[in-house]
Design a protein around this motif. Structure first.
Motif, PDB file in Angstrom:
ATOM      1  N   TRP A 206       0.855  -1.189   0.000  1.00 30.52           N
ATOM      2  CA  TRP A 206       0.000   0.000   0.000  1.00 30.52           C
ATOM      3  C   TRP A 206       0.888   1.235   0.000  1.00 30.52           C
ATOM      4  CZ3 TRP A 206      -5.168   0.136   3.083  1.00 30.52           C
ATOM      5  CH2 TRP A 206      -5.912  -1.024   2.833  1.00 30.52           C
ATOM      6  N   SER A 208       0.424   5.802  -0.587  1.00 34.25           N
ATOM      7  CA  SER A 208      -0.570   6.880  -0.688  1.00 34.25           C
ATOM      8  C   SER A 208      -0.608   7.440  -2.106  1.00 34.25           C
ATOM      9  CB  SER A 208      -0.285   7.972   0.333  1.00 34.25           C
ATOM     10  OG  SER A 208       1.066   8.363   0.329  1.00 34.25           O
ATOM     11  N   THR A 247      -3.865   5.068  -0.947  1.00 34.67           N
ATOM     12  CA  THR A 247      -4.753   5.740   0.001  1.00 34.67           C
ATOM     13  C   THR A 247      -4.719   7.251  -0.189  1.00 34.67           C
ATOM     14  OG1 THR A 247      -3.031   5.900   1.714  1.00 34.67           O
ATOM     15  CG2 THR A 247      -4.392   3.906   1.677  1.00 34.67           C
ATOM     16  N   GLY A 252      -2.505   6.509   5.646  1.00 34.37           N
ATOM     17  CA  GLY A 252      -3.450   5.430   5.359  1.00 34.37           C
ATOM     18  C   GLY A 252      -2.852   4.031   5.400  1.00 34.37           C
ATOM     19  N   ASN A 256      -3.524   0.280   8.372  1.00 38.61           N
ATOM     20  CA  ASN A 256      -4.065  -1.007   7.944  1.00 38.61           C
ATOM     21  C   ASN A 256      -3.043  -2.143   7.998  1.00 38.61           C
ATOM     22  OD1 ASN A 256      -6.962  -0.431   6.704  1.00 38.61           O
ATOM     23  ND2 ASN A 256      -5.634   1.282   6.155  1.00 38.61           N
TER      24      ASN A 256
END
Length: 392
Positions: A206, A208, A247, A252, A256
């Motif tokens: 992940w 951003s 994100t 973000g 998670n």
């Protein structure tokens, strides 16, 4: 809770009134008397706090008076909301000025003030990495201010040369991983930036959004400064093959990792510390890339055309004081502080982070080229960017 953290290093690499019960004239009189006493006490407390702040931070009393006459301040905050709320509430407590605040990512703030074109709906910007601040400064959207408390900054790099923004904290860019999920998948932790390109991490990473998050803009600039323009853009397009989610906010991914929804998150390591210390995720490891990494300077600034200019100047003085920056660690934000009279958060040092062991970041190149570099990345990604980079 035992704090478990794995740092990958090369050499030394590397923030009511009580309701008066009863009825009748006697109880009403008592209530009024109590309310008046408490109101007077509150006024005395606010005045004492204001006096202390003015004395310790050497703030011009005339500035405080002018700010109080304006009576209102509108803050757009790009730090975490708990810190933003605490800082805003304490400013109101100190000076009796009503503070309206909204949490937005740095990219969202940048877009908002660009659209407003010198007629901003906000007065000041607080927190978030400086790359979007530099773009706004270059476009003439920030107001220069010679802040007295800027003398407490520990180095010239933590201030815009033209006094258009001032640093309040520093954060180190790296990886946060869910060690349980990696073990379950029998995949080793990434040690460096180029490890993230390995197909075994496909769908596990992940990051951003380059359009909305200052953190992602820093990643773009870091890759270009490390590898050169063309190779840096190629790195990011190759990385995209392994990214599952982009994100809106820079923090973000970190939020998670502990749950395992995100297995490898790219972001600021102090956000990972928050997940370990405050939220109890002992399954999160923090990794400093072996070949070096960059850092953010979290900043604060006045918007050009601010409706409450004196309250905005007072905010800058406040933001550059221990009164403000030490609230970060008290509210789950563990960045390193960049003013010499503030107490550093113990948590950052406990996890082995060193604010000085980072690559030399070219702020001037970032100031001049961030917008272009982001456009270059998006163009290189082509149609892949259509569905995966939402700004709403």
């Amino acid at each position: 809770m035992k704090k478990t953290v794995s740092l990958v290093l090369t050499g030394a690499m590397l923030a009511s009134l009580a309701a008066c019960g009863g009825s009748g004239a006697a109880s009403t009189t008592a209530a009024a008397s109590s309310a008046a006493a408490e109101s007077k006490a509150a006024e005395t407390t606010a005045a004492a706090g204001e006096s202390k702040a003015a004395e310790s931070d050497e703030i011009d009393p005339e500035l405080i008076k002018a700010a109080k006459e304006e009576g209102t301040l509108v803050v757009y905050g790009s730090c975490e909301e708990d810190y933003l709320a605490a800082a805003s509430d304490h400013f109101k407590e100190l000076y009796g000025i009503d503070v309206q605040y909204q949490r937005l990512s740095t990219g969202e703030v940048q877009s908002k003030i660009e659209e407003e074109k010198g007629n901003p709906s906000g007065d000041v910007w607080f927190g978030g990495t400086t790359d979007p601040y530099n773009v706004a400064a270059k476009e003439g959207l920030l107001e220069a201010y010679d802040a007295k408390n800027a003398k407490h900054l520990i180095d010239a790099q933590y201030k815009d040369p033209d006094n258009q923004w001032f640093g309040i904290y520093k954060g180190i860019l790296g990886f946060m991983v869910n060690k349980d999920e990696l073990a379950r998948k029998n995949i080793e932790e990434p040690k460096d930036w180029k490890d993230l390109l390995d197909p075994k991490y496909q769908g596990l990473i992940w990051l951003s959004n380059y359009n909305t998050a200052g953190t992602a803009k820093l990643v773009v600039n870091t890759m270009i400064q490390k590898y050169g323009h063309d190779d840096g853009i190629k790195y990011l397009t190759d990385l995209d093959k392994n990214v599952q989610v982009y994100t809106k906010s820079g923090s973000g991914p970190s939020k998670n990792v502990g749950t395992g929804e995100c297995v490898v998150g790219i972001g600021f390591l102090h956000d990972g510390i928050t997940q370990i210390v405050d939220n109890g995720y002992g399954n999160v490891d923090l990794i400093i890339p072996e070949s070096g990494t960059s850092f953010e300077v979290g900043a604060t600034a006045i918007f050009k055309g601010a409706k409450h200019p004196n309250a905005a100047k007072l905010w800058i003085e406040y933001a550059l004081s221990p009164e403000c920056v030490e609230l970060a660690a008290q509210n789950g934000s563990y960045q390193f502080l960049v003013i010499d009279n503030a107490k550093q958060p113990e948590q950052a040092s406990e996890f082995g982070l060193d604010p000085d062991n980072v690559m030399k970041y070219d702020f001037e190149d970032a100031k001049n080229n961030t917008k272009k570099y982001v456009e270059d990345v998006m163009n290189a990604l082509g149609s892949a960017a259509d569905d995966r980079f939402k700004t709403e």
